[in-house]
Design a protein around this motif. Structure first.
Motif, PDB file in Angstrom:
ATOM      1  N   GLU A  99       1.024  -1.082  -0.132  1.00  0.00           N
ATOM      2  CA  GLU A  99      -0.050   0.039  -0.002  1.00  0.00           C
ATOM      3  C   GLU A  99       0.900   1.013  -0.021  1.00  0.00           C
ATOM      4  OE1 GLU A  99      -3.112  -0.546  -0.023  1.00  0.00           O
ATOM      5  OE2 GLU A  99      -3.554  -2.447   1.025  1.00  0.00           O
ATOM      6  N   ARG A 100       0.628   2.212  -0.463  1.00  0.00           N
ATOM      7  CA  ARG A 100       1.395   3.629  -0.529  1.00  0.00           C
ATOM      8  C   ARG A 100       0.567   4.505   0.363  1.00  0.00           C
ATOM      9  NH1 ARG A 100       3.787   5.369  -6.009  1.00  0.00           N
ATOM     10  NH2 ARG A 100       1.527   4.527  -6.418  1.00  0.00           N
TER      11      ARG A 100
ATOM     12  N   PRO B 147      11.007  -2.005   2.103  1.00  0.00           N
ATOM     13  CA  PRO B 147      10.186  -2.949   2.984  1.00  0.00           C
ATOM     14  C   PRO B 147       9.095  -3.516   2.608  1.00  0.00           C
ATOM     15  CG  PRO B 147       9.865  -0.484   3.317  1.00  0.00           C
ATOM     16  CD  PRO B 147      10.737  -0.595   2.211  1.00  0.00           C
ATOM     17  N   ALA B 239      -0.695  -0.749  12.583  1.00  0.00           N
ATOM     18  CA  ALA B 239       0.852  -0.400  12.878  1.00  0.00           C
ATOM     19  C   ALA B 239       1.667  -0.824  11.572  1.00  0.00           C
ATOM     20  CB  ALA B 239       1.329  -0.739  13.967  1.00  0.00           C
ATOM     21  N   ALA B 240       1.597  -1.998  11.461  1.00  0.00           N
ATOM     22  CA  ALA B 240       2.307  -2.691  10.323  1.00  0.00           C
ATOM     23  C   ALA B 240       1.899  -2.075   8.760  1.00  0.00           C
ATOM     24  CB  ALA B 240       2.088  -4.179  10.394  1.00  0.00           C
ATOM     25  N   VAL B 241       0.409  -1.920   8.706  1.00  0.00           N
ATOM     26  CA  VAL B 241       0.189  -1.348   7.365  1.00  0.00           C
ATOM     27  C   VAL B 241       0.823   0.035   7.092  1.00  0.00           C
ATOM     28  CG1 VAL B 241      -1.839  -0.680   6.139  1.00  0.00           C
ATOM     29  CG2 VAL B 241      -1.879  -2.729   7.281  1.00  0.00           C
ATOM     30  N   VAL B 242       0.644   0.800   8.198  1.00  0.00           N
ATOM     31  CA  VAL B 242       1.245   2.156   8.091  1.00  0.00           C
ATOM     32  C   VAL B 242       2.768   2.097   7.871  1.00  0.00           C
ATOM     33  CG1 VAL B 242       1.397   4.249   9.458  1.00  0.00           C
ATOM     34  CG2 VAL B 242      -0.631   3.219   9.697  1.00  0.00           C
ATOM     35  N   LEU B 244       4.623   0.043   6.578  1.00  0.00           N
ATOM     36  CA  LEU B 244       4.991  -0.780   5.391  1.00  0.00           C
ATOM     37  C   LEU B 244       4.639   0.457   3.992  1.00  0.00           C
ATOM     38  CD1 LEU B 244       4.487  -4.530   5.495  1.00  0.00           C
ATOM     39  CD2 LEU B 244       6.606  -3.217   5.468  1.00  0.00           C
ATOM     40  N   ALA B 245       3.663   0.846   4.439  1.00  0.00           N
ATOM     41  CA  ALA B 245       3.026   1.922   3.255  1.00  0.00           C
ATOM     42  C   ALA B 245       3.853   3.120   3.285  1.00  0.00           C
ATOM     43  CB  ALA B 245       1.462   2.084   3.555  1.00  0.00           C
ATOM     44  N   THR B 246       4.599   3.549   4.313  1.00  0.00           N
ATOM     45  CA  THR B 246       5.126   4.770   4.405  1.00  0.00           C
ATOM     46  C   THR B 246       6.525   4.567   3.850  1.00  0.00           C
ATOM     47  OG1 THR B 246       4.008   5.060   6.688  1.00  0.00           O
ATOM     48  CG2 THR B 246       5.718   6.814   6.115  1.00  0.00           C
ATOM     49  N   ARG B 248       7.679   4.618   0.944  1.00  0.00           N
ATOM     50  CA  ARG B 248       7.975   3.777  -0.194  1.00  0.00           C
ATOM     51  C   ARG B 248       8.614   4.468  -1.455  1.00  0.00           C
ATOM     52  NH1 ARG B 248       7.086  -0.853  -0.993  1.00  0.00           N
ATOM     53  NH2 ARG B 248       5.607  -1.173   0.850  1.00  0.00           N
ATOM     54  N   GLY B 258      -3.482   5.189  -1.855  1.00  0.00           N
ATOM     55  CA  GLY B 258      -3.235   4.934  -0.549  1.00  0.00           C
ATOM     56  C   GLY B 258      -4.686   4.729  -0.082  1.00  0.00           C
ATOM     57  N   ALA B 261      -5.184   1.551   2.161  1.00  0.00           N
ATOM     58  CA  ALA B 261      -4.197   1.707   3.152  1.00  0.00           C
ATOM     59  C   ALA B 261      -5.161   2.371   4.464  1.00  0.00           C
ATOM     60  CB  ALA B 261      -3.024   2.244   2.887  1.00  0.00           C
TER      61      ALA B 261
END
Lengths: 122, 317
Positions: A99-100, B147, B239-242, B244-246, B248, B258, B261
């Motif tokens: 996701e971004r 990541p 927290a993991a979604v945040v 991993l999505a930050t 990038r 996003g 997310a």
């Protein structure tokens, strides 16, 4: 008895760590340090790696001398880029956790997460 | 007449069903039910189109006997009583249409399955060379600067996490991410995605199939979060979604922005009340209606006939 796949990975790791060309004999002597292994086995695996495009080789005397085509990092990066570029339209190749978030969004979410006590463990 | 009803339903369905399903507010609360509805809607429209073609092709007096008549008519068309001269031109068009639908379906699904199979094998080969299995976390670790966590389905499925992800996540969050990925594998989400993408590819430009493809891709993520949340605190998943999505790197121009997310994080932090039994039953009934509806319409003259027949017998007693 390690599988061929494991041997491929071990041999590539050795060759990447040498940072110089090596013959089958060199790799064999290195591997014999921690396992019993036949010359022909190593030769077969290295030949396979050459056919897969991971190793390049040129003849030296009666044998070949092998060298990695790319560094480990470059190889991984290239493969990943290729897979990910494809999986844009092809999510089924690998189901991914991608996701971004923009920096603003993630800052807001980080703040939201702070409100929730991490329940002791994290 | 039946053929017209079915054809109109199929045409209207491709345009209206995606809107109807898009409106459903509960879809993010019950992702699995929502996925079933999307697939059922696609199946419904395809079945209706095929039945419409068969109904148009079969002689009208045979259609009168409903599904058995339909099947018999279809067999007559394909079987040894095949006589091209006896089939009206109108019917040839209808047969052609049904054939085209089936061919597009086969080509779309087959194409997606083949490409995926090839890509997966390539990727598995790479993992065999550069990945290493970490017994402590039960996953393949890939030395890579981005990541990421993902799973590679197949005969020997793999859950993969990159070293960069391991560096940026605390162990509890790593466990939550891996549980999410395993939920994808155990739920066979790759097959759902393959079907959805195959349909989108088979019938390009039809809103129902394109929307179904993107919605199912989104919904499987929500579903995997829900499954992971059974064993892991929801806040860890969020927290993991945040993380991993930050940050990038924009190297991968992935289509999805996003939004998902954000949805995922807020779902994890503010769990919605689960659907009540009644709502679930309505959903399941809707799936059943979508899937059997076209067949019931196709068979309706026969059913009517049967009902009438029984009315007569009843009247005798």
């Amino acid at each position: 008895m390690p599988t061929l796949g494991e041997l491929e990975s071990t041999i590539m790791d050795r060759l990447w760590s040498y940072r110089r060309p090596a013959s089958v004999r060199d790799v064999l002597e290195d591997l014999r340090g921690d396992r019993e292994i036949a010359y022909t086995t190593v030769m077969t695996v290295m030949d396979k790696l050459h056919k897969k495009g991971l190793l390049k080789r040129h003849p030296q005397g009666k044998a070949y001398i092998y060298e990695t085509v790319l560094s480990k990092e470059a190889y991984t990066a290239g493969q990943m880029r290729e897979t990910l570029a494809r999986s844009e339209n092809q999510a089924a190749t690998l189901v991914h956790f991608l996701e971004r978030l923009t920096p603003e969004e993630s800052a807001a979410l980080e703040a939201a997460l702070q409100v929730f006590p991490p329940r002791g463990r994290s | 007449m039946i053929a017209v009803v079915l054809a109109v339903y199929a045409a209207a369905g491709t345009a209206l069903l995606p809107r109807l399903l898009g409106w459903a507010r509960w879809r993010d609360h019950a992702p699995r039910l929502a996925i079933s509805l999307w697939l059922a809607a696609c199946g419904s429209v395809i079945l209706a189109a095929i039945f419409a073609a068969i109904a148009a092709a079969a002689p009208s007096h045979r259609i009168g006997h409903g599904l058995t008549g339909l099947a018999r008519a279809a067999l007559a068309l394909l079987g040894n009583r095949f006589d091209p001269a006896a089939i009206p031109v109108r019917a040839w068009f209808a047969i052609g249409a049904a054939g085209l639908i089936l061919a597009a379906l086969a080509q779309g699904l087959g194409g997606v399955l083949y490409v995926t199979w090839r890509e997966r094998r390539r990727h598995a080969e790479m993992l065999a060379v550069v990945g290493r299995h970490d017994h402590r976390i039960g996953a393949t670790v890939l030395d890579y600067g981005e990541p990421m966590a993902y799973c590679l389905p197949g005969r020997r499925p793999k859950t993969v996490i990159t070293t960069a992800a391991l560096r940026s996540l605390v162990p509890d969050h790593v466990a939550a991410v891996l549980a999410h990925e395993r939920a994808h594998l155990r739920g066979r989400h790759h097959l759902l995605l393959a079907v959805a993408q195959g349909l989108a590819r088979a019938f390009p430009g039809l809103p129902l199939f394109t929307r179904a493809g993107s919605e199912i891709a989104r919904l499987v993520e929500l579903r995997a979060d829900d499954v992971a949340a059974r064993r892991h605190p929801r806040v860890h998943i969020a927290a993991a979604v945040v993380s991993l999505a930050t940050g990038r790197a924009p190297a991968f121009a992935l289509g999805a922005g996003g939004e998902n997310a954000l949805v995922r994080v807020s779902r994890m932090l503010n769990p919605a009340t689960p659907l009540r039994l009644r709502e679930k039953l309505i959903g399941v009934a809707a799936v059943a209606v979508l899937l059997t509806g076209p067949a019931i319409i196709a068979a309706s003259p026969g059913l009517m006939g049967a009902v009438m027949h029984h009315c007569y017998t009843l009247a005798f007693f």
